[in-house]
Every structure is written in C-alpha cells, then in structure tokens.
Design a protein around this motif. Structure first.
Motif, short mmCIF file in Angstrom:
data_model
loop_
_atom_site.label_atom_id
_atom_site.label_comp_id
_atom_site.label_asym_id
_atom_site.label_seq_id
_atom_site.Cartn_x
_atom_site.Cartn_y
_atom_site.Cartn_z
N GLU A 298 -29.80 55.15 -5.01
CA GLU A 298 -28.61 55.86 -4.57
C GLU A 298 -28.48 57.20 -5.30
O GLU A 298 -28.12 58.21 -4.69
CB GLU A 298 -27.36 55.00 -4.82
CG GLU A 298 -26.08 55.63 -4.30
CD GLU A 298 -24.87 54.76 -4.59
OE1 GLU A 298 -24.21 54.33 -3.64
OE2 GLU A 298 -24.59 54.51 -5.79
N PRO B 183 -21.11 41.67 1.48
CA PRO B 183 -22.03 42.74 1.89
C PRO B 183 -21.74 43.23 3.32
O PRO B 183 -21.34 42.46 4.19
CB PRO B 183 -23.41 42.07 1.81
CG PRO B 183 -23.24 40.98 0.81
CD PRO B 183 -21.84 40.48 1.00
N GLY C 119 -30.46 49.47 3.25
CA GLY C 119 -30.63 48.15 2.63
C GLY C 119 -32.00 47.92 2.04
O GLY C 119 -32.23 46.88 1.42
N ILE D 107 -31.20 48.72 -2.86
CA ILE D 107 -29.78 48.85 -3.19
C ILE D 107 -29.55 49.10 -4.69
O ILE D 107 -28.46 48.89 -5.20
CB ILE D 107 -28.95 47.65 -2.69
CG1 ILE D 107 -29.38 46.34 -3.37
CG2 ILE D 107 -29.03 47.53 -1.17
CD1 ILE D 107 -28.42 45.19 -3.13
N SER D 108 -30.57 49.60 -5.35
CA SER D 108 -30.42 49.93 -6.77
C SER D 108 -29.61 51.22 -6.92
O SER D 108 -29.59 52.06 -6.01
CB SER D 108 -31.79 50.12 -7.42
OG SER D 108 -32.41 51.29 -6.93
N TYR D 109 -28.98 51.38 -8.08
CA TYR D 109 -28.28 52.63 -8.33
C TYR D 109 -29.28 53.79 -8.40
O TYR D 109 -28.98 54.90 -7.97
CB TYR D 109 -27.44 52.59 -9.62
CG TYR D 109 -26.82 53.95 -9.85
CD1 TYR D 109 -25.76 54.38 -9.05
CD2 TYR D 109 -27.34 54.83 -10.80
CE1 TYR D 109 -25.23 55.65 -9.21
CE2 TYR D 109 -26.82 56.10 -10.96
CZ TYR D 109 -25.75 56.50 -10.17
OH TYR D 109 -25.23 57.75 -10.30
N ARG E 65 -24.85 48.81 -0.85
CA ARG E 65 -24.74 48.29 -2.22
C ARG E 65 -23.31 48.24 -2.75
O ARG E 65 -23.09 47.93 -3.92
CB ARG E 65 -25.65 49.09 -3.16
CG ARG E 65 -25.21 50.50 -3.49
CD ARG E 65 -26.14 51.18 -4.49
NE ARG E 65 -26.29 50.46 -5.73
CZ ARG E 65 -25.48 50.60 -6.79
NH1 ARG E 65 -24.45 51.44 -6.75
NH2 ARG E 65 -25.68 49.91 -7.88
N ASN F 163 -24.06 54.51 -0.99
CA ASN F 163 -24.85 53.66 -0.11
C ASN F 163 -24.02 52.43 0.20
O ASN F 163 -23.76 51.60 -0.68
CB ASN F 163 -26.16 53.27 -0.79
CG ASN F 163 -27.05 52.41 0.11
OD1 ASN F 163 -26.71 52.10 1.25
ND2 ASN F 163 -28.19 52.01 -0.42
N VAL G 80 -22.14 45.26 -4.72
CA VAL G 80 -22.70 45.07 -6.06
C VAL G 80 -21.69 45.46 -7.13
O VAL G 80 -21.62 44.82 -8.19
CB VAL G 80 -24.01 45.89 -6.21
CG1 VAL G 80 -24.51 45.87 -7.64
CG2 VAL G 80 -25.07 45.39 -5.24
#
Length: 197
Positions: free
Chosen positions: A81, A122, A73, A76-78, A107, A104, A110
C-alpha cells in the motif's frame, strides 16, 4: 459498479457539480492515468461539493482531503500500500499531494478495529466500502472513465445528499455518528440531522 438506480436526474446533477470542481477533476484525471485497480474517489471530496453547490459556497469550501480507495487483494501488506501511496503522491504538487489519502480497501479489515474499535469484515471491492460509511449522505464515490464519463457509486442513492439530510447508516450502528454529524454541521449548518432511532 453499482450506479444509483432510479435517480438519473440526481446522477446527472452530481456529474455536473463534479465537472465544475477543477481540483476534484484534477485528482480524477490523475487517478485515471495511474489506473489503480478498482479505484474510487469517495466521501467528502464528492459529497461536500454537492453541499457547497446547494448552499451557495465555493466548490472547495470545507474540503479537507480526497479519499482515494482502490482494491488490490493480491498483496494486503502495508508495504504494498505504501508503494501506491508514494506513487499517488508523486502525481501531484502541493496542496493536493498532502490532501489525497490513499487506502487499499482490500486491507482495511487488518487495521480498522484497532483504530476505530469496531469489527470490520473484509471487503470484496472498493464500492462495498461505501455501504459502511457513517451516513448514507457520505456514501458516494466517483471514477473518471477513459471516455470522460463519470461512474457514480452510491449504494443508498443520492436522495439524502440532495435533500441535505444527514442520518445514521443503520448498517453501521456504532459508527460515531453524533461526533461526525457535529463536525459536518459546523461547516454546513443548513443540513437537517435525523438522529439514530
């Protein structure tokens, strides 16, 4: 991690089936070395080995991929990941390099609704994702610990899996159960499907 309470015999049987699947054990050992946070190999890579064992098929029959979930956490951006996806891919040669699918779990909310058309709140950990799988039969994950013990996560227990019973997860009423059940039945016609009531 939640272990399937009250069914130690099933957990022991599952552990033996996993340990007898060389490709799955290769994935588990590699993931243990990478030490991703809160990681599990989940779903088909695990439950399909049991179906194969119970129906007399080879261990890898029908196994298309290895769903690897981890939970981070902190980012949580791509992009974050994708770094992990590349790190995991580098741990394998083909065909496993193309078969291990990394997500992940921190995320998933999202992108899930845009991809599947369902709201997705979430998660708080990787094992919680299992509670949202389309069927209780699919809701099983495993991690190989440092001492070679297998930690099993199965929020609905393992009864459905060992009974070859495929039914919808009532916690996920819009999960596309009929489509998924049809795909699984084509490979394992021995399953008994209990439709959504």
């Amino acid at each position: 991690m939640h272990t399937a309470d009250g069914e130690p015999e099933r957990v022991e049987r599952l552990s033996a089936i996993i340990q007898a699947a060389p490709s799955l054990m290769r994935v588990l050992r590699a993931m243990r070395m990478l030490a991703l946070p809160d990681w599990l190999v989940m779903s088909g890579a695990v439950y399909q080995r049991v179906l194969n064992h119970l129906t007399g098929r080879p261990a890898d029959y029908g196994v298309r991929d290895y769903d690897l979930g981890y939970f981070d956490g902190s980012d949580i951006s791509y992009g974050a990941e994708d770094i992990v996806i590349r790190q995991v891919a580098a741990a394998f040669d083909e065909p496993l390099r193309s078969q291990v699918e990394v997500r992940n779990q921190a995320r998933v909310h999202v992108w899930f609704e845009a991809h599947f058309g369902e709201a997705y709140t979430p998660l708080s950990c990787t094992a919680e994702a299992l509670e949202r799988f389309v069927s209780p039969m699919f809701a099983v994950g495993v991690r190989l610990e440092a001492d070679d013990r297998l930690q099993i996560a199965a929020p609905f227990g393992l009864g459905d899996l060992f009974a070859l019973r495929l039914r919808p997860n009532l916690r996920r009423p819009f999960g596309g159960f009929d489509r998924v059940a049809g795909n699984v039945l084509r490979r394992w016609p021995e399953l008994r499907v209990e439709p959504q009531r």
